[in-house]
Design a protein around this motif. Structure first.
Motif, mmCIF file in Angstrom:
data_model
loop_
_atom_site.group_PDB
_atom_site.id
_atom_site.type_symbol
_atom_site.label_atom_id
_atom_site.label_comp_id
_atom_site.label_asym_id
_atom_site.label_seq_id
_atom_site.Cartn_x
_atom_site.Cartn_y
_atom_site.Cartn_z
ATOM 1 N N THR B 68 34.902 26.244 48.025
ATOM 2 C CA THR B 68 35.202 26.659 46.817
ATOM 3 C C THR B 68 34.289 27.962 46.549
ATOM 4 O O THR B 68 34.786 28.923 45.920
ATOM 5 C CB THR B 68 35.053 25.722 45.805
ATOM 6 O OG1 THR B 68 35.476 24.528 46.027
ATOM 7 C CG2 THR B 68 35.332 26.109 44.281
ATOM 8 N N ALA B 69 33.169 27.990 46.859
ATOM 9 C CA ALA B 69 32.375 29.152 46.864
ATOM 10 C C ALA B 69 32.911 30.524 47.267
ATOM 11 O O ALA B 69 33.049 31.660 46.664
ATOM 12 C CB ALA B 69 31.096 29.135 47.294
ATOM 13 N N GLU B 70 33.376 30.235 48.610
ATOM 14 C CA GLU B 70 34.108 31.312 49.106
ATOM 15 C C GLU B 70 35.329 31.891 48.586
ATOM 16 O O GLU B 70 35.740 33.054 48.163
ATOM 17 C CB GLU B 70 34.792 30.886 50.598
ATOM 18 C CG GLU B 70 33.765 30.766 51.832
ATOM 19 C CD GLU B 70 34.390 30.215 52.972
ATOM 20 O OE1 GLU B 70 35.790 30.092 53.142
ATOM 21 O OE2 GLU B 70 33.859 29.477 53.725
ATOM 22 N N LYS B 71 36.145 30.870 47.785
ATOM 23 C CA LYS B 71 37.267 31.358 46.898
ATOM 24 C C LYS B 71 36.655 32.135 45.574
ATOM 25 O O LYS B 71 37.321 33.216 45.323
ATOM 26 C CB LYS B 71 38.165 30.153 46.572
ATOM 27 C CG LYS B 71 39.123 29.494 47.495
ATOM 28 C CD LYS B 71 39.972 28.571 47.108
ATOM 29 C CE LYS B 71 40.695 27.941 48.322
ATOM 30 N NZ LYS B 71 41.803 27.308 47.828
ATOM 31 N N VAL B 72 35.703 31.629 45.117
ATOM 32 C CA VAL B 72 34.945 32.130 43.865
ATOM 33 C C VAL B 72 34.764 33.766 44.347
ATOM 34 O O VAL B 72 34.772 34.494 43.250
ATOM 35 C CB VAL B 72 33.961 31.407 43.035
ATOM 36 C CG1 VAL B 72 33.441 32.325 42.316
ATOM 37 C CG2 VAL B 72 34.549 29.955 42.876
ATOM 38 N N ARG B 73 34.122 33.866 45.527
ATOM 39 C CA ARG B 73 33.408 35.018 45.873
ATOM 40 C C ARG B 73 34.632 35.966 45.998
ATOM 41 O O ARG B 73 34.498 37.090 45.439
ATOM 42 C CB ARG B 73 32.758 34.768 46.998
ATOM 43 C CG ARG B 73 32.223 36.113 47.686
ATOM 44 C CD ARG B 73 31.296 35.640 48.922
ATOM 45 N NE ARG B 73 30.365 36.893 49.397
ATOM 46 C CZ ARG B 73 30.849 37.638 50.289
ATOM 47 N NH1 ARG B 73 31.922 37.610 50.764
ATOM 48 N NH2 ARG B 73 30.153 38.689 50.473
ATOM 49 N N ALA B 74 35.544 35.694 46.529
ATOM 50 C CA ALA B 74 36.929 36.561 46.980
ATOM 51 C C ALA B 74 37.552 36.943 45.707
ATOM 52 O O ALA B 74 37.692 38.095 45.231
ATOM 53 C CB ALA B 74 37.790 35.696 47.782
ATOM 54 N N LEU B 75 37.775 35.999 44.662
ATOM 55 C CA LEU B 75 38.408 36.271 43.311
ATOM 56 C C LEU B 75 37.490 37.274 42.624
ATOM 57 O O LEU B 75 38.056 38.190 41.974
ATOM 58 C CB LEU B 75 38.312 35.098 42.490
ATOM 59 C CG LEU B 75 39.597 34.140 42.958
ATOM 60 C CD1 LEU B 75 39.433 32.641 42.433
ATOM 61 C CD2 LEU B 75 40.927 34.646 42.719
ATOM 62 N N VAL B 76 36.175 37.049 42.761
ATOM 63 C CA VAL B 76 35.226 38.041 41.703
ATOM 64 C C VAL B 76 35.087 39.378 42.427
ATOM 65 O O VAL B 76 35.037 40.268 41.798
ATOM 66 C CB VAL B 76 33.740 36.995 41.661
ATOM 67 C CG1 VAL B 76 32.892 38.220 41.213
ATOM 68 C CG2 VAL B 76 33.722 36.050 41.127
ATOM 69 N N LEU B 77 35.094 39.300 43.611
ATOM 70 C CA LEU B 77 35.110 40.752 44.466
ATOM 71 C C LEU B 77 36.555 41.536 44.209
ATOM 72 O O LEU B 77 36.231 42.514 43.755
ATOM 73 C CB LEU B 77 34.886 40.538 45.994
ATOM 74 C CG LEU B 77 33.640 40.219 46.332
ATOM 75 C CD1 LEU B 77 33.469 39.884 47.796
ATOM 76 C CD2 LEU B 77 32.577 41.281 45.995
ATOM 77 N N ALA B 78 37.514 40.816 44.045
ATOM 78 C CA ALA B 78 38.716 41.539 44.013
ATOM 79 C C ALA B 78 38.699 41.855 42.418
ATOM 80 O O ALA B 78 39.198 42.944 42.154
ATOM 81 C CB ALA B 78 39.911 40.383 44.140
ATOM 82 N N ALA B 79 38.305 41.314 41.488
ATOM 83 C CA ALA B 79 38.217 41.592 40.025
ATOM 84 C C ALA B 79 37.200 42.756 39.970
ATOM 85 O O ALA B 79 37.527 43.834 39.170
ATOM 86 C CB ALA B 79 37.861 40.387 39.241
ATOM 87 N N GLU B 81 36.593 45.058 41.954
ATOM 88 C CA GLU B 81 37.189 46.216 42.809
ATOM 89 C C GLU B 81 38.053 46.756 41.590
ATOM 90 O O GLU B 81 38.080 48.188 41.891
ATOM 91 C CB GLU B 81 37.862 45.839 44.056
ATOM 92 C CG GLU B 81 36.650 45.790 45.169
ATOM 93 C CD GLU B 81 37.473 45.574 46.472
ATOM 94 O OE1 GLU B 81 38.625 45.420 46.562
ATOM 95 O OE2 GLU B 81 36.810 44.991 47.334
ATOM 96 N N SER B 82 38.897 46.166 40.988
ATOM 97 C CA SER B 82 39.705 46.865 40.074
ATOM 98 C C SER B 82 39.131 46.867 38.746
ATOM 99 O O SER B 82 39.856 46.825 37.639
ATOM 100 C CB SER B 82 41.050 45.982 40.161
ATOM 101 O OG SER B 82 40.738 44.757 40.042
ATOM 102 N N ASN B 83 37.940 46.549 38.512
ATOM 103 C CA ASN B 83 37.214 46.689 37.156
ATOM 104 C C ASN B 83 37.604 45.902 36.154
ATOM 105 O O ASN B 83 37.642 45.973 35.082
ATOM 106 C CB ASN B 83 37.359 48.050 36.420
ATOM 107 C CG ASN B 83 36.346 49.137 37.350
ATOM 108 O OD1 ASN B 83 35.331 48.615 37.727
ATOM 109 N ND2 ASN B 83 36.610 50.427 37.423
ATOM 110 N N GLN B 84 37.939 44.593 36.551
ATOM 111 C CA GLN B 84 38.566 43.639 35.689
ATOM 112 C C GLN B 84 37.349 42.311 35.486
ATOM 113 O O GLN B 84 36.524 42.337 36.501
ATOM 114 C CB GLN B 84 39.989 42.941 36.285
ATOM 115 C CG GLN B 84 40.949 43.938 36.354
ATOM 116 C CD GLN B 84 41.586 44.158 35.106
ATOM 117 O OE1 GLN B 84 41.665 43.377 34.204
ATOM 118 N NE2 GLN B 84 41.657 45.636 34.979
#
Lengths: 161, 283
Positions: B68-79, B81-84
């Motif tokens: 889950t931590a991996e998934k959260v990390r990926a989601l947060v990083l993606a957000a 990167e697009s300033n979301q």
């Protein structure tokens, strides 16, 4: 982890320990698209099974009111096709043998469980349930066809005699 | 025969008697210890279940938390990167993580409390009198027995304020283990046990009440006798209450008695002196 297109499957977990149902539910919800129902009271779980079809039932052994074998026997009455899995920390092989013989257990797992193994068992159990239901549907279709054929046969006989 | 010879024979006999008494005490301790280990052995399936359940949860949660931590990390990083702002999915996953951390804490506490209660019974060399908190000993005993019986027997406590009690803790733990296991086994389906303690001047009074089948009138005079049991073969040695009586009465100078009504239940009363007579080498 792949779940082989079993997205609509439903799994019911019964354990009197909230920590177990919470952990397994979190794991299955993270890794699969299954509908997961967790119950800490086997009597409430039986009530759920009276009206809601499920594909797999995973039950603890030592529980108040109904033990795992008693619960799975009741579950079998309402949903004979749903695969039954016993997940127990009770170090007693006798209960395993009894469960296999009395309730037609699909699989016996011991606590502490391994998530990958649990998922493999659940996937195989769903496959079995789906196959059983398909078989049942085919048999009833065959029955209908057979009875139609008999009707036609008797009509033919009447027409010629 | 001279008086000197008779005197020396008497001394030698007295020494022999003393040696035999010590040997008997030693054997009694060994028998009690062996019986305690047998009782624990019979409870072990319940203890294993009690520990395996939280261990299963911790193992499962560890794996789920890491993924889950991996998934959260990926989601947060993606957000980022697009300033979301972090997506709702990431926040929902964090909520799941928080609930699993809470489960893990509870699971660790569960394991820890079982281990703590086991330690009460694991004192190997406990041959000296010590001052103990009797209520704590009772709570640990209840914890251990509840691993096996809690699904059908609820144990309530009414523990009064007690002074520290001088006793052989290892032996006394056997007494209450026997009484609580007996009480649980006397309850055929579901029922209750009440354990209460009170100080009564220079004694402490412990009572264990069950809502079990009760003791039949014709059995009552036999229950403390060695070899008497009403349990099925393999479940009872017929030594439990005999050893219990010896530990309470002979070893600690206390009393044990009971009142029972068939179909209603049984209460065992144990009275123990708060202080033991001074003995050489003790306290």
């Amino acid at each position: 982890m792949e779940t082989n297109g079993q997205a609509n499957a439903s799994v019911l977990i019964v354990d009197d320990e909230d920590m177990v149902t919470t952990s397994i539910r979190a794991f299955l919800q993270l890794e699969t698209e299954y509908d997961v129902y967790g119950f800490n009271d086997p009597v409430q779980a039986v009530r759920h099974l009276e009206t809601n079809p499920v594909d797999v039932i995973v039950s603890d052994y030592l529980m108040p009111k109904l033990n795992g074998i008693q619960f799975l026997s009741k579950a079998k009455e309402y949903q004979p096709e749903a695969a039954r899995v016993l997940l127990t920390g009770h170090a007693d092989k006798q209960s395993a043998i009894q469960a296999i013989n009395e309730v037609g257990l699909f699989q016996y797992l011991e606590k502490p469980w391994d998530n990958s193994q649990l998922l493999l068992v659940i996937q195989a159990a769903i496959e079995r349930t789906v196959l059983l239901r398909t078989l049942r549907d085919k048999i009833s279709a065959l029955d209908v066809a057979h009875s139609n054929l008999k009707d036609v046969q008797s009509k033919l006989l009447r027409a010629f005699l | 025969m001279s008086e000197a010879t008779t005197g020396s024979q008497a001394l030698s006999l007295a020494a022999e008697l003393e040696r035999l008494r010590e040997e008997r005490d030693e054997l009694q301790h060994l028998l009690a210890e062996a019986h305690k280990m047998a009782s624990l052995g019979r409870l072990s399936a319940g203890i294993v279940h009690e520990i395996n359940t939280p261990i299963g949860s911790i193992f499962s949660n560890n794996e789920v938390l890491s993924r889950t931590a991996e998934k959260v990390r990926a989601l947060v990083l993606a957000a980022a990167e697009s300033n979301q702002p972090p997506p709702a999915k990431a926040l929902a996953l964090l909520d799941t993580m928080m609930s699993l951390f809470a489960v893990d804490k509870m699971a660790c506490e569960r394991i820890s409390s079982v281990i703590r209660s086991l330690k009460t019974f694991a004192r190997v060399n406990d041959s000296d009198i010590r001052e103990i908190d009797l209520n704590e000993l009772l709570l640990n005993t209840i914890k251990l027995t509840s691993c096996t019986y809690r699904r059908r027997v609820s144990v309530e406590t009414d523990l009064g304020e007690l002074p520290k009690v001088e006793c052989y803790p290892g032996l006394l733990s056997q007494v209450f283990l026997n009484l609580i296991v007996n009480a649980s086994q006397a309850i055929p389906n579901e029922g209750r046990i009440l354990v209460s303690t009170r100080q009564e001047s220079e004694h402490v009074h412990v009572s264990v009440t069950d809502t079990g089948t009760g003791i039949r009138p014709q059995d009552r005079h036999k229950i403390f006798a060695a070899g008497f049991t009403t349990k099925p073969i393999g479940e009872g040695t017929g030594l439990g209450l005999n050893i219990t009586r010896e530990i309470v009465v002979d070893t600690h100078g206390g009393t044990i008695d009971f009142e029972s009504e068939v179909g209603v239940g049984t209460t065992f009363h144990v009275h123990l002196p708060v202080r033991q007579p001074r003995r050489e080498g003790s306290l």
